[in-house]
Write a protein that holds these residues in place. Structure first.
Motif, PDB file in Angstrom:
ATOM      1  N   GLU A  29     -94.630 104.968   6.266  1.00 17.47           N
ATOM      2  CA  GLU A  29     -94.587 103.621   6.842  1.00 17.47           C
ATOM      3  C   GLU A  29     -93.405 102.828   6.281  1.00 17.47           C
ATOM      4  O   GLU A  29     -92.649 102.189   7.031  1.00 17.47           O
ATOM      5  CB  GLU A  29     -95.897 102.898   6.537  1.00 17.47           C
ATOM      6  CG  GLU A  29     -95.964 101.451   7.003  1.00 17.47           C
ATOM      7  CD  GLU A  29     -96.105 101.300   8.502  1.00 17.47           C
ATOM      8  OE1 GLU A  29     -95.772 100.210   9.008  1.00 17.47           O
ATOM      9  OE2 GLU A  29     -96.540 102.260   9.170  1.00 17.47           O
ATOM     10  N   GLU A  30     -93.228 102.859   4.966  1.00 21.15           N
ATOM     11  CA  GLU A  30     -92.150 102.103   4.333  1.00 21.15           C
ATOM     12  C   GLU A  30     -90.771 102.622   4.750  1.00 21.15           C
ATOM     13  O   GLU A  30     -89.874 101.840   5.066  1.00 21.15           O
ATOM     14  CB  GLU A  30     -92.284 102.175   2.802  1.00 21.15           C
ATOM     15  CG  GLU A  30     -93.438 101.376   2.230  1.00 21.15           C
ATOM     16  CD  GLU A  30     -93.206  99.881   2.339  1.00 21.15           C
ATOM     17  OE1 GLU A  30     -92.185  99.387   1.821  1.00 21.15           O
ATOM     18  OE2 GLU A  30     -94.051  99.207   2.944  1.00 21.15           O
ATOM     19  N   ILE A  31     -90.615 103.922   4.721  1.00 27.74           N
ATOM     20  CA  ILE A  31     -89.294 104.501   4.962  1.00 27.74           C
ATOM     21  C   ILE A  31     -88.901 104.476   6.436  1.00 27.74           C
ATOM     22  O   ILE A  31     -87.816 103.982   6.793  1.00 27.74           O
ATOM     23  CB  ILE A  31     -89.247 105.951   4.435  1.00 27.74           C
ATOM     24  CG1 ILE A  31     -89.440 105.975   2.907  1.00 27.74           C
ATOM     25  CG2 ILE A  31     -87.909 106.616   4.808  1.00 27.74           C
ATOM     26  CD1 ILE A  31     -89.682 107.359   2.339  1.00 27.74           C
ATOM     27  N   ALA A  40     -85.610 109.715   1.443  1.00 29.20           N
ATOM     28  CA  ALA A  40     -85.791 109.108   0.122  1.00 29.20           C
ATOM     29  C   ALA A  40     -85.057 109.887  -0.951  1.00 29.20           C
ATOM     30  O   ALA A  40     -85.004 111.125  -0.923  1.00 29.20           O
ATOM     31  CB  ALA A  40     -87.276 109.021  -0.215  1.00 29.20           C
ATOM     32  N   VAL A  41     -84.502 109.148  -1.911  1.00 30.11           N
ATOM     33  CA  VAL A  41     -83.863 109.722  -3.092  1.00 30.11           C
ATOM     34  C   VAL A  41     -84.772 109.485  -4.289  1.00 30.11           C
ATOM     35  O   VAL A  41     -85.379 108.417  -4.415  1.00 30.11           O
ATOM     36  CB  VAL A  41     -82.491 109.058  -3.360  1.00 30.11           C
ATOM     37  CG1 VAL A  41     -81.879 109.595  -4.657  1.00 30.11           C
ATOM     38  CG2 VAL A  41     -81.540 109.302  -2.201  1.00 30.11           C
ATOM     39  N   ILE A 199     -87.139 106.075  -4.395  1.00 30.26           N
ATOM     40  CA  ILE A 199     -88.533 106.129  -4.841  1.00 30.26           C
ATOM     41  C   ILE A 199     -88.579 105.873  -6.346  1.00 30.26           C
ATOM     42  O   ILE A 199     -87.938 106.578  -7.128  1.00 30.26           O
ATOM     43  CB  ILE A 199     -89.172 107.496  -4.551  1.00 30.26           C
ATOM     44  CG1 ILE A 199     -89.161 107.803  -3.049  1.00 30.26           C
ATOM     45  CG2 ILE A 199     -90.608 107.536  -5.077  1.00 30.26           C
ATOM     46  CD1 ILE A 199     -89.772 109.153  -2.712  1.00 30.26           C
ATOM     47  N   GLY A 200     -89.357 104.879  -6.755  1.00 30.65           N
ATOM     48  CA  GLY A 200     -89.578 104.644  -8.170  1.00 30.65           C
ATOM     49  C   GLY A 200     -90.621 105.611  -8.701  1.00 30.65           C
ATOM     50  O   GLY A 200     -91.485 106.083  -7.960  1.00 30.65           O
ATOM     51  N   ALA A 220     -86.080 100.130  -8.036  1.00 35.13           N
ATOM     52  CA  ALA A 220     -86.388 101.069  -6.956  1.00 35.13           C
ATOM     53  C   ALA A 220     -86.891 100.265  -5.762  1.00 35.13           C
ATOM     54  O   ALA A 220     -87.128  99.059  -5.868  1.00 35.13           O
ATOM     55  CB  ALA A 220     -87.434 102.089  -7.398  1.00 35.13           C
ATOM     56  N   ASP A 221     -87.067 100.941  -4.641  1.00 35.53           N
ATOM     57  CA  ASP A 221     -87.527 100.253  -3.435  1.00 35.53           C
ATOM     58  C   ASP A 221     -89.049 100.201  -3.337  1.00 35.53           C
ATOM     59  O   ASP A 221     -89.605  99.298  -2.718  1.00 35.53           O
ATOM     60  CB  ASP A 221     -86.946 100.938  -2.193  1.00 35.53           C
ATOM     61  CG  ASP A 221     -85.441 100.798  -2.134  1.00 35.53           C
ATOM     62  OD1 ASP A 221     -84.942  99.680  -2.387  1.00 35.53           O
ATOM     63  OD2 ASP A 221     -84.749 101.795  -1.863  1.00 35.53           O
TER      64      ASP A 221
END
Length: 328
Positions: A29-31, A40-41, A199-200, A220-221
């Protein structure tokens, strides 16, 4: 709502698959929906937290949409890179090694740190000797803040420790924090280049107790594990198929030249004790009830609760967002 009776296994995840699905759906959902990014990294270190973040992303958004970055430096354990690489290969995640030592040398990270160490131990030789900062357990059994010690270990394995003065402590920590901030810059380089998100990897303890570097590993995001206690991170790791060599590895800071556990540097308690204690602290269980389960007196539990409260209060600024001043 009635609280369940306090117990040592109160943090056992009852439906691990449902939890993983929930976190995985939030990732997607977030990405893809909210921010419309391509993937994501994640910075991977061979530790349990970054491994779970990578494994979760690989399972739910696909390994081809995840990019792992290993960022060793002069003081890193060689195991960190090899463990991270083997895990990335197992999950089919594209990855790269970026040695950040040259950047840290540009910032004079090691030079600034060693300068402070030499003021405490004039004979310290950074070429042959190792060093670390540790915390004593005074704050757990007395109503006193904990004390930090500087330990140096010479080439023959002889060690000596001293209480570290505030000025030197602050300089060593400030210099060492270049490491986390360099890593943050590197993962955002790849995120921006690939139109990905970062990604944290921090868990609940790291965030709530302030065991992170602001605008470093605290940059992080989103944080999938932000509400998971450390023992719950291990439960999720097992479900996701993280390798046993990582699950069974003692969590370390991997920051100082001498090996050092997270318990030694900051937490003061092993996770199997700290997790239920923190849960009891946060959820209003009485010190008597917690003490009976944990084999402690109510007074001992109270001191540990006060230690938790002190850590939370003194690290509030780390969790604070930048303040945008209003106009009059």
């Amino acid at each position: 709502m009635t609280k369940p009776p306090f117990s040592k296994d109160i943090l056992k995840i009852r439906d691990i698959e449902a939890l993983a699905d929930h976190l995985g759906n939030l990732l997607k959902e977030e990405i893809f929906v909210k921010y419309k990014r391509r993937g994501a990294v994640v910075g991977i270190s061979g530790g349990i937290d970054s491994s779970v973040s990578m494994a979760l992303a690989a399972k739910y958004i696909g390994p081809e949409r995840v990019f792992g970055v290993m960022m060793p430096e002069k003081d890193s354990s060689p195991d960190s890179e090899s463990l991270a690489e083997r895990l990335a290969k197992k999950f089919g995640v594209p990855h790269i090694v970026e040695n950040i030592r040259p950047a840290l040398e540009g910032f004079k990270c090691y030079e600034r740190r060693d300068e402070a160490i030499k003021r405490v131990f004039p004979d310290f030789n950074p070429v042959t000797d190792k060093s670390k900062i540790g915390i004593n357990k005074t704050g757990l059994d007395q109503k006193l803040p904990p004390l930090f010690y500087l330990t140096v270990i010479d080439k023959d394995g002889n060690s000596q420790s001293k209480i570290i003065p505030v000025k030197e402590y602050l300089q060593i920590v400030a210099a060492s924090n270049f490491k986390q901030r360099c890593r943050m810059s590197m993962v955002y380089y790849y995120a921006e280049m690939m139109h990905y998100m970062v990604i944290g990897t921090a868990n609940k303890h790291e965030i709530d107790q302030g065991f992170f570097v602001k605008f470093g590993d605290g940059g992080a995001d989103f944080y999938p594990q932000a509400n998971l206690y450390k023992t719950q991170v291990y439960q999720l790791a097992d479900f996701l198929g993280v390798t046993r060599e990582i699950i069974e590895r003692t969590p370390t800071t991997d920051t100082y030249s001498a090996e050092q556990t997270q318990e030694e540097f900051f937490y003061q308690l092993p996770f199997e004790i700290m997790d239920p204690m923190w849960y009891g602290f946060e959820n209003g269980y009485s010190t008597t009830e917690v003490g009976e389960v944990m084999g402690m007196s109510a007074e001992e539990v109270q001191m540990i609760f006060e230690n938790f409260a002190r850590k939370k209060k003194t690290t509030d600024y780390l969790r604070a967002n930048p303040y945008y001043f209003p106009l009059i």
